[in-house]
Motif scaffolding. Structure first.
Motif, short mmCIF file in Angstrom:
data_model
loop_
_atom_site.label_atom_id
_atom_site.label_comp_id
_atom_site.label_asym_id
_atom_site.label_seq_id
_atom_site.Cartn_x
_atom_site.Cartn_y
_atom_site.Cartn_z
N PHE A 161 55.00 41.04 14.23
CA PHE A 161 55.02 39.59 14.41
C PHE A 161 54.96 39.25 15.89
O PHE A 161 55.41 40.04 16.73
CB PHE A 161 56.32 38.99 13.83
CG PHE A 161 56.42 39.09 12.35
CD1 PHE A 161 55.85 38.12 11.54
CD2 PHE A 161 57.05 40.16 11.74
CE1 PHE A 161 55.92 38.21 10.15
CE2 PHE A 161 57.13 40.26 10.36
CZ PHE A 161 56.56 39.28 9.56
N HIS A 162 54.43 38.08 16.20
CA HIS A 162 54.52 37.60 17.57
C HIS A 162 54.41 36.09 17.58
O HIS A 162 53.93 35.46 16.64
CB HIS A 162 53.44 38.24 18.47
CG HIS A 162 52.12 37.55 18.40
ND1 HIS A 162 51.79 36.48 19.21
CD2 HIS A 162 51.05 37.74 17.60
CE1 HIS A 162 50.57 36.07 18.92
NE2 HIS A 162 50.10 36.81 17.95
N CYS A 163 54.88 35.49 18.69
CA CYS A 163 54.76 34.04 18.89
C CYS A 163 54.28 33.83 20.32
O CYS A 163 53.50 34.61 20.83
CB CYS A 163 56.10 33.36 18.60
SG CYS A 163 57.45 33.96 19.63
N GLY B 87 54.78 38.35 23.41
CA GLY B 87 54.11 37.22 22.80
C GLY B 87 52.75 36.91 23.41
O GLY B 87 52.23 37.65 24.25
N ASN C 93 58.56 43.18 16.34
CA ASN C 93 58.23 41.96 17.07
C ASN C 93 57.59 42.33 18.40
O ASN C 93 58.13 43.15 19.15
CB ASN C 93 59.52 41.15 17.33
CG ASN C 93 59.27 39.91 18.16
OD1 ASN C 93 58.23 39.28 18.07
ND2 ASN C 93 60.24 39.55 18.97
N TYR C 94 56.43 41.73 18.68
CA TYR C 94 55.82 41.89 20.00
C TYR C 94 56.47 40.83 20.88
O TYR C 94 56.08 39.67 20.86
CB TYR C 94 54.30 41.75 19.92
CG TYR C 94 53.63 41.60 21.26
CD1 TYR C 94 54.02 42.39 22.35
CD2 TYR C 94 52.62 40.67 21.46
CE1 TYR C 94 53.41 42.24 23.59
CE2 TYR C 94 52.01 40.52 22.69
CZ TYR C 94 52.41 41.31 23.74
OH TYR C 94 51.82 41.16 24.97
N GLU D 26 61.38 46.03 18.73
CA GLU D 26 60.35 45.38 19.54
C GLU D 26 59.25 46.37 19.90
O GLU D 26 59.46 47.57 19.91
CB GLU D 26 60.98 44.78 20.80
CG GLU D 26 61.95 43.68 20.43
CD GLU D 26 62.42 42.87 21.63
OE1 GLU D 26 62.30 43.36 22.77
OE2 GLU D 26 62.91 41.76 21.40
N SER E 277 44.66 38.86 14.76
CA SER E 277 45.94 38.38 14.21
C SER E 277 45.68 37.35 13.11
O SER E 277 44.61 36.74 13.06
CB SER E 277 46.81 37.77 15.31
OG SER E 277 46.20 36.60 15.82
N THR F 233 60.62 38.42 12.30
CA THR F 233 60.88 39.83 12.03
C THR F 233 62.17 39.98 11.25
O THR F 233 62.24 40.76 10.29
CB THR F 233 60.92 40.63 13.36
OG1 THR F 233 59.72 40.38 14.09
CG2 THR F 233 61.03 42.13 13.09
N ASP G 157 50.80 36.04 13.75
CA ASP G 157 51.07 35.04 14.79
C ASP G 157 51.85 33.92 14.11
O ASP G 157 51.31 33.23 13.24
CB ASP G 157 49.74 34.53 15.34
CG ASP G 157 49.90 33.60 16.53
OD1 ASP G 157 50.95 32.96 16.65
OD2 ASP G 157 48.93 33.50 17.31
N GLY H 147 59.02 35.06 17.04
CA GLY H 147 58.61 36.36 16.50
C GLY H 147 59.81 37.17 16.03
O GLY H 147 59.78 37.82 14.99
#
Length: 117
Positions: free
Chosen positions: A79-81, A108, A104-105, A7, A42, A91, A27, A87
């Motif tokens: 990646f992020h959501c 989010g 993964n961020y 993360e 993104s 990942t 995203d 995310g």
């Protein structure tokens, strides 16, 4: 195993966006969610299309998403959501495809939009 997902924090992402021209910030939210706001820079690859997107040849990836497809061993893939769960799933998919340094961020877009005010 979700615990294996690397993360990245808000602060780390902010720094990466400033200093890394090659960063591919994905995203994985739906198009409708992205239309309500997104992290600048993104690219939107909804979760259910992540696997097929990252299987594309580099030229196709670039023409479809406007960014260079990261190398498998690149640490330029984040990646992020909205809240972190999708995310993390994306990942994990990336790891399965050989992107060993994907991150993964977890905060989010929810965290990002609060802190960017």
């Amino acid at each position: 195993m979700a615990s294996a997902v690397k993360e990245i924090s808000y602060e780390d992402l902010l720094a990466l966006l400033k200093q890394n021209q090659n960063l591919v910030l994905v995203d994985v939210r739906s198009k409708a969610e992205v239309d309500n706001g997104q992290i600048s820079g993104s690219i939107n690859i909804p979760l259910d299309t992540v696997e097929s997107a990252f299987k594309l040849p580099p030229e196709e990836f670039k023409s479809k998403y406007g960014k260079m497809k990261p190398e498998k061993d690149s640490d330029d893939l984040v990646f992020h959501c909205q809240m972190g769960r999708r995310g993390a799933t994306a990942t994990t998919k990336a790891y399965q495809l050989g992107y060993s340094k994907a991150r993964n961020y977890a905060g989010g877009y929810a965290e990002w939009s609060k802190k960017q005010k």
